[in-house]
Design an enzyme around this catalytic site. Sequence first.
Site, short mmCIF file in Angstrom:
data_model
loop_
_atom_site.label_atom_id
_atom_site.label_comp_id
_atom_site.label_asym_id
_atom_site.label_seq_id
_atom_site.Cartn_x
_atom_site.Cartn_y
_atom_site.Cartn_z
N SER A 43 0.95 -1.31 0.10
CA SER A 43 -0.07 0.05 0.04
C SER A 43 0.91 1.08 0.19
CB SER A 43 -1.00 0.02 1.31
OG SER A 43 -0.19 0.26 2.39
N SER A 45 0.90 3.90 2.17
CA SER A 45 0.53 4.85 3.08
C SER A 45 2.06 5.27 3.78
CB SER A 45 0.22 4.06 4.34
OG SER A 45 1.06 2.99 4.77
N LYS A 106 4.73 1.52 9.97
CA LYS A 106 4.64 2.76 9.96
C LYS A 106 5.48 3.66 10.84
CE LYS A 106 0.19 2.46 8.67
NZ LYS A 106 -0.35 2.84 7.56
N SER A 197 -3.22 7.33 5.24
CA SER A 197 -2.74 6.30 5.84
C SER A 197 -3.64 6.04 7.21
CB SER A 197 -1.35 6.78 6.82
OG SER A 197 -0.75 5.99 7.59
#
Length: 251
Positions: A43, A45, A106, A197
């Site tokens: 993804s 993010s 993250k 995100s």
Amino acid sequence: MSVGAEKVEAKGSARETVRIIIHALILALIVRVFLFQPFNIPSGSMIPTLLIGDYLFVSKYSYGYSRYSFPGGFDLFSGRILAGEPKPGDVVVFKLPRDNETDYIKRVIGLPGDEIQMIHGVLHINGKAVEKVKVDDYVVTGPSGRQRNMARYKETLPNGVSYPVLDLVSDGFGDNTEVYKVPEENFFMMGDNRDNSTDSRFLSEVGFVPFENLVGKAQVIFFSIDEDASFWEVWRWPTDVRWNRMFEAVH
């Protein structure tokens, strides 16, 4: 050399080959479980730090070991052993607290005891605005070939760690939040692509991440290919591999 001797030599060679393969598999398993684990990015993010199609190594030993450090996440013990606390700015893979199974990646923004808040797109830590400077526009090309510009900023945490963040819209859904008080033994995580995100700002989706859920620290990109291609499509490598990202350290 007799025929019988040739057969004995062939059997011995076969046993040696099998032994080497077994040893190689055991070594690979040890590396995978205790040292480095490969992950791919599905993804956007963490754009622009990590792109869809990046493959990276995550160091398992950076923060010590918990049950989530091992395949299956079996409840062999609680907490962490040989623990080392992550630093603000580290890019970390962790198990999503909601199910303790899904891998997320993250950036660490808040440590235990910190107060985190977003105000008009500006990150605040313990009541102080984090430095955020406009750098340029980042061009994103979608699968259809459509391009759009996103404002790129350099954000600098109180410990001096800097990294790029993207801002697609002003005062987006996650740009104004309540004050989050990070509990003990937990961390606050955010993606660099702030308007795309799902992270600790959304308590029902991610929320605070327990120390136990950390898998490891992202270290280096070992392979990268355009998001509309796959790793196994080797015939597309000459044109679709992002050669300039190979062996790039993750910051």
